[in-house]
Design a protein around this motif. Sequence first.
Motif, mmCIF file in Angstrom:
data_model
loop_
_atom_site.group_PDB
_atom_site.id
_atom_site.type_symbol
_atom_site.label_atom_id
_atom_site.label_comp_id
_atom_site.label_asym_id
_atom_site.label_seq_id
_atom_site.Cartn_x
_atom_site.Cartn_y
_atom_site.Cartn_z
ATOM 1 N N THR A 129 51.598 38.853 19.811
ATOM 2 C CA THR A 129 50.780 38.685 20.748
ATOM 3 C C THR A 129 50.633 39.805 21.747
ATOM 4 O OG1 THR A 129 52.644 37.709 22.010
ATOM 5 C CG2 THR A 129 51.311 36.098 20.929
ATOM 6 N N ILE A 130 49.566 39.630 22.275
ATOM 7 C CA ILE A 130 49.233 40.914 23.512
ATOM 8 C C ILE A 130 49.160 40.444 24.805
ATOM 9 C CG2 ILE A 130 48.749 42.772 21.660
ATOM 10 C CD1 ILE A 130 45.582 42.131 22.803
ATOM 11 N N ALA A 131 49.370 40.968 26.000
ATOM 12 C CA ALA A 131 48.947 40.631 27.296
ATOM 13 C C ALA A 131 47.636 40.720 27.346
ATOM 14 C CB ALA A 131 49.617 41.767 28.172
ATOM 15 N N HIS A 132 46.920 39.819 28.212
ATOM 16 C CA HIS A 132 45.684 39.715 28.701
ATOM 17 C C HIS A 132 45.234 40.985 29.242
ATOM 18 C CE1 HIS A 132 46.756 35.512 28.781
ATOM 19 N NE2 HIS A 132 45.858 35.219 28.576
ATOM 20 N N GLY A 133 44.062 41.733 29.174
ATOM 21 C CA GLY A 133 43.740 42.891 30.017
ATOM 22 C C GLY A 133 43.866 42.612 31.599
ATOM 23 N N TYR A 134 43.253 41.443 32.098
ATOM 24 C CA TYR A 134 43.490 41.118 33.446
ATOM 25 C C TYR A 134 44.868 40.991 33.667
ATOM 26 C CZ TYR A 134 38.392 41.107 33.641
ATOM 27 O OH TYR A 134 37.065 41.712 33.570
ATOM 28 N N LEU A 135 45.689 40.592 33.145
ATOM 29 C CA LEU A 135 47.088 40.318 33.563
ATOM 30 C C LEU A 135 47.617 41.811 33.783
ATOM 31 C CD1 LEU A 135 49.886 39.368 33.805
ATOM 32 C CD2 LEU A 135 50.191 39.088 31.450
ATOM 33 N N THR A 136 47.369 42.634 32.919
ATOM 34 C CA THR A 136 47.947 44.215 33.277
ATOM 35 C C THR A 136 47.211 44.785 34.391
ATOM 36 O OG1 THR A 136 46.315 45.257 31.500
ATOM 37 C CG2 THR A 136 48.480 44.539 30.600
ATOM 38 N N LEU A 137 46.102 44.571 34.495
ATOM 39 C CA LEU A 137 45.173 44.835 35.887
ATOM 40 C C LEU A 137 45.813 44.447 37.121
ATOM 41 C CD1 LEU A 137 42.931 46.549 37.071
ATOM 42 C CD2 LEU A 137 41.498 44.321 36.488
ATOM 43 N N SER A 138 46.312 43.125 36.953
ATOM 44 C CA SER A 138 46.713 42.311 38.083
ATOM 45 C C SER A 138 48.365 42.998 38.571
ATOM 46 C CB SER A 138 46.973 40.751 37.903
ATOM 47 O OG SER A 138 47.877 40.527 36.903
ATOM 48 N N LEU A 139 48.889 43.499 37.697
ATOM 49 C CA LEU A 139 50.193 43.973 37.938
ATOM 50 C C LEU A 139 50.143 45.308 38.868
ATOM 51 C CD1 LEU A 139 51.816 43.906 34.356
ATOM 52 C CD2 LEU A 139 52.266 42.509 36.224
ATOM 53 N N LEU A 140 48.784 45.936 38.948
ATOM 54 C CA LEU A 140 48.781 47.107 39.632
ATOM 55 C C LEU A 140 49.198 47.140 41.329
ATOM 56 C CD1 LEU A 140 45.471 48.752 38.224
ATOM 57 C CD2 LEU A 140 47.984 49.267 37.562
ATOM 58 N N ALA A 141 48.652 45.948 41.740
ATOM 59 C CA ALA A 141 48.926 45.806 43.106
ATOM 60 C C ALA A 141 50.381 45.755 43.353
ATOM 61 C CB ALA A 141 48.370 44.598 43.740
ATOM 62 N N SER A 142 51.033 45.002 42.864
ATOM 63 C CA SER A 142 52.472 44.647 43.243
ATOM 64 C C SER A 142 53.176 46.022 42.806
ATOM 65 C CB SER A 142 53.106 43.675 42.535
ATOM 66 O OG SER A 142 53.204 43.831 41.247
ATOM 67 N N LEU A 143 52.846 46.742 41.629
ATOM 68 C CA LEU A 143 53.559 47.968 41.329
ATOM 69 C C LEU A 143 53.222 49.275 42.358
ATOM 70 C CD1 LEU A 143 53.517 47.692 37.379
ATOM 71 C CD2 LEU A 143 55.334 47.222 38.991
#
Length: 154
Positions: A61-75
């Motif tokens: 399995t792979i992560a959703h693209g939008y999941l990876t995008l959503s990580l940007l704010a907190s990081l």
Amino acid sequence: MSLENYRVETLGDFVGRELGVSDWVVVDQERIDAFAACTGDRQWIHVDVERAKRESPFGGTIAHGYLTLSLLASLAMEIGIVPKDASAGLNYGLDKVRFMTPVKAGARVRNRVTLESAENKGGGRVLVKTTNTLEIEGEDKPALVAQTLAMLIA
């Protein structure tokens, strides 16, 4: 982050500079499943582990693209892109996003942030543009590169 003299009034001095790199975060199957449940995107390549092992070109399995995008704010917040003297930092939008490499379940990612611009909008507001590169541990290409916008309020 502890960039010396990084304040709302000195943002212009940091344009073109890397602001920092976040810690690594694991994108495990539990996180992927939670994102799928939240968004309703339950495509098999994200949530069906057995099928993905058999049929996916990525071997799982792979992560959703939008999941990876959503990580940007907190990081980015972890890095400290909002100066300590700002009263708030609000998401303002995206200028450009490119998904480069799928993030396999269990991979670790981190965000590398560069300040591209800081535009004074008056009234104690500054619009900042950053380039965020979500790196995948052990991969040559990043998961994504995104230019994000935030409105800082002094």
